[in-house]
Design an enzyme around this catalytic site. Structure first.
Site, short mmCIF file in Angstrom:
data_model
loop_
_atom_site.label_atom_id
_atom_site.label_comp_id
_atom_site.label_asym_id
_atom_site.label_seq_id
_atom_site.Cartn_x
_atom_site.Cartn_y
_atom_site.Cartn_z
N GLU A 139 21.09 12.66 -11.93
CA GLU A 139 21.22 13.08 -10.53
C GLU A 139 21.04 14.57 -10.34
O GLU A 139 20.57 15.02 -9.29
CB GLU A 139 22.58 12.64 -9.97
CG GLU A 139 22.73 11.11 -9.83
CD GLU A 139 23.04 10.41 -11.15
OE1 GLU A 139 23.37 11.11 -12.14
OE2 GLU A 139 22.96 9.17 -11.21
N PHE B 20 27.54 9.47 -6.30
CA PHE B 20 26.73 10.21 -7.26
C PHE B 20 25.80 11.23 -6.61
O PHE B 20 25.08 11.96 -7.29
CB PHE B 20 25.92 9.22 -8.11
CG PHE B 20 26.77 8.14 -8.72
CD1 PHE B 20 28.01 8.46 -9.26
CD2 PHE B 20 26.36 6.82 -8.74
CE1 PHE B 20 28.83 7.47 -9.81
CE2 PHE B 20 27.17 5.83 -9.29
CZ PHE B 20 28.40 6.15 -9.82
N SER C 95 19.82 -1.41 -5.26
CA SER C 95 21.06 -1.45 -4.49
C SER C 95 20.92 -0.75 -3.14
O SER C 95 21.35 -1.26 -2.12
CB SER C 95 22.19 -0.76 -5.27
OG SER C 95 22.53 -1.48 -6.42
#
Ligand code: TPP
Lengths: 302, 315
Positions: free
Chosen positions: B59, B84, B38
């Protein structure tokens, strides 16, 4: 793993360094009237073995690029690390008496921007292993023969981030990464349990070993107060087999001071004068009460 | 009305520019949180497979690993969504990156409302407010593809932590090839005399569109593009406020503590001026096509023009 008790001058030296780390921990926390005790005392033998045997570091050149890295992820045990560093010659023993004071290089939790020789800032639990993994990866990518050691608490292993890193590190075959878990079975407050003061950390026996193993790590399970076993584990961890290594070191929180051992409430607490005297006696130091020369006068030093 | 040509999506610029940087700079690595397809970190991965570091959907660890990499002399660029990168690993960013001034480039895309019909979990509107409150952190929102490329090149050379909010989709191109980004410098992108509009990131193109609509109605808007929300170009903001005596900030984010907050703070101290803030007015967000959301939340060119007219009419 049982250690031989045969006289070995190097092992004796390391044991003496561990004893002196404990003495400096007690002295500094007594002076600062603040600071953690149980965790630094449980980690003292491991810290002595790191700073006087295993880590390739240069106290006179703390930023040496090819040094081994050490991250005290359980940053609340900072005074144990500072004591080991002072004894190793990174700075003077007198500076330990500034611990936790305003503008001190020896902050309550390690601040790498203030004290050369600290490889990472810590204190928010769970983070050191990620930073250590980054360092181990970085050493790999830059072709440097650098090993990275990270010390965690067993309570700290309740943080999700620890297991994020535990998942990721084996994928990169980081056998230059060694995690040490100071497995003292207590944390700050914990759960009701069978400890001497009725509290405990929640793992079942062998649980941590099984978890790290399941995540793909090479697990070495030792008595974290037995110097020969500690060195043996370091040696095995150094013979990399493609997996990161974790040393689960069974320890006693508050180790070395009779009335602190195994008691959660000595996690952090100010020490009273009579307790100070008893702690020093337990650690084989002259009784400050009996020997006024050995007694330290906090106000005069600070 | 002049129509602007469309630029390339900033996320594509991310993949290409960072890959190009890595050709000459062996320190450059990308650390991804399983969204490389993405954020277009996949472009980087193809060019430099050994320097594309997949951290999985984790993350907090990812930001900590980046901090460790930085101490070894590498320059990590973070690949994830803005949603995120900012909040979930905020404690790691605070303790391991901002406070010690680690040389980590937090460069997520899918910023603002234009996230591809994802909804509240993927739209974060308070990233500017949060990131600019961290010590040592530079906060940059490039206007278009041209500036995104410049900012990423600047970030690689800059020593210290950087937050760059990038967009998912193509937006109109604001700057030509001769443009020169400089940290801490705001730019007048349209001269005017009735009202000063200040905006950042991809919103600047829509603010220019609003200025065009306002011009047709006899209102002359002065438009200042603030790519660097921190450090803020106080002189340029004071000068732009002085041009018209009326300031309206426009941002694709919450008006609480974001660009509008930063501008109001600066003017409050340096040139007390009435400031209106266009942006999300402490409201919840939802999914929908980009244009629909920009319209609903008052950030399309037409909606900005309408609000400016209303504010000016109120006197
Ligand atoms: C993220 C985070 N949560 C809570 C604390 C507060 N805290 C400091 S030490 C500690 C207990 C740590 O236990 P353990 O890791 O077992 O260390 P040890 O017993 O060796 O001291 C807690 C909860 C913290 N420092 N960081």
């Amino acid at each position: 793993m049982s250690a031989s008790v045969a006289a070995d001058p190097h092992l004796d030296h390391l044991r003496e360094m561990a004893r002196r780390i404990r003495v400096e921990v007690i002295r500094s926390v007594y002076h600062a009237k603040a600071g953690h005790l149980g965790g630094p005392l449980s980690a003292a033998d491991l810290l002595a073995a790191l700073y006087f045997h295993e880590l390739r570091v240069r106290p006179e050149e703390p930023r040496w690029e090819d040094r081994d890295r050490f991250i005290l992820s359980k940053g609340h045990s900072s005074i144990g690390l500072y004591a080991a560093m002072a004894l190793r010659g990174f700075f003077t023993l007198e500076e330990l008496l500034t611990f936790d004071g305003a503008n001190s290089r020896l902050q309550g939790h390690p601040d790498m921007t203030r004290l050369p020789g600290l490889d990472m800032s810590t204190g928010s639990l769970g983070m050191g292993i990620s930073a250590g993994m980054g360092m181990a990866l970085g050493a790999r990518l830059t072709g440097r023969d650098v090993r990275v050691f990270v010390m965690l608490g067993d309570g700290e292993c309740q943080e999700g981030e620890v297991w994020e890193a535990a998942m990721a590190a084996p994928r990169y075959r980081l056998d230059n990464l060694v995690v040490i878990v100071d497995h003292n079975r207590l944390q700050q407050y914990g759960w009701p349990g069978d400890g001497p003061d009725g509290r405990m950390a929640p793992q079942a026996p062998g649980e941590l070993v099984a978890k790290w193993h399941a995540f793909g790590w090479r697990v070495l399970h030792i008595d974290g107060h037995d110097m020969a076993s500690i060195l043996d584990a370091f040696e095995q961890a150094a013979a990399g087999d493609g997996r990161p290594a974790v040393i689960i070191a069974d320890t006693v929180k508050g180790k070395g001071v009779s009335f602190m051992e195994g008691r959660y409430f000595w996690h952090t607490r100010a020490i009273k004068p009579e307790e100070y005297a008893q702690a020093m006696r337990d650690l084989g130091e002259p009784d400050p009460a009996a020997d006024p020369q050995a007694a330290v006068a906090p106000e005069a030093v600070r | 009305m002049t129509t602007m040509t469309m630029g390339r999506p900033q996320r594509e610029v991310f993949g290409e520019t960072v890959a190009a940087l890595a050709n000459d700079d062996p320190r450059v690595v990308v650390v991804d949180g399983d969204v490389g397809s993405s954020t277009r970190a996949d472009i980087f991965e193809k060019a430099h497979p050994d320097r594309y570091l997949q951290m999985g959907i984790a993350e907090q660890n990812m930001l900590g690993v980046a901090a460790g990499l930085a101490t070894m002399g590498l320059v990590p660029f973070i690949s994830t969504f803005v949603a995120f990168a900012v909040v979930r690993p905020l404690d790691q960013v605070r303790v391991l990156i901002a406070q010690p001034s680690a040389n980590v480039k937090i460069t997520p895309s899918y910023g603002g409302l234009s996230t591809g019909q994802t909804g509240m979990s993927h739209i974060i509107v308070d990233d500017i407010a949060i990131m600019r409150s961290l010590p040592n952190m530079a906060v940059v929102l490039p206007a278009d593809d041209t500036e995104a490329d410049e900012v990423l090149r600047w970030a690689a050379a800059h020593v210290g932590p950087v937050y760059v909010r990038l967009g998912r989709d193509a937006t109109p191109r604001v700057f030509g090839p001769d443009h020169a980004f400089r940290l801490g410098r705001a730019e007048v992108v349209r001269e005017g005399s009735d009202v000063t509009l200040i905006s950042t990131g991809g919103q600047t193109a829509r603010t220019l569109e609003a200025a065009e609509l306002l011009a047709a109605q006899g209102i002359s808007a002065h438009v200042l593009h603030v790519a660097t929300v921190k450090p803020l170009d106080i002189d340029a903001i004071v000068a732009a406020a002085g041009r018209t005596g009326r300031v309206i900030t426009v941002e694709e984010g919450t008006v609480i503590g974001g660009l509008g907050g930063a501008v109001a703070e600066a003017l409050g101290e340096h040139r007390p001026t009435r400031v209106h803030r266009i942006g999300l007015q402490d409201v919840d967000v939802q999914s929908g096509p980009n244009d629909a959301l920009l319209d609903i939340y008052g950030l399309s060119g037409a909606r900005v023009a309408e609000q400016v007219r209303r504010i000016l009419a109120q006197g």
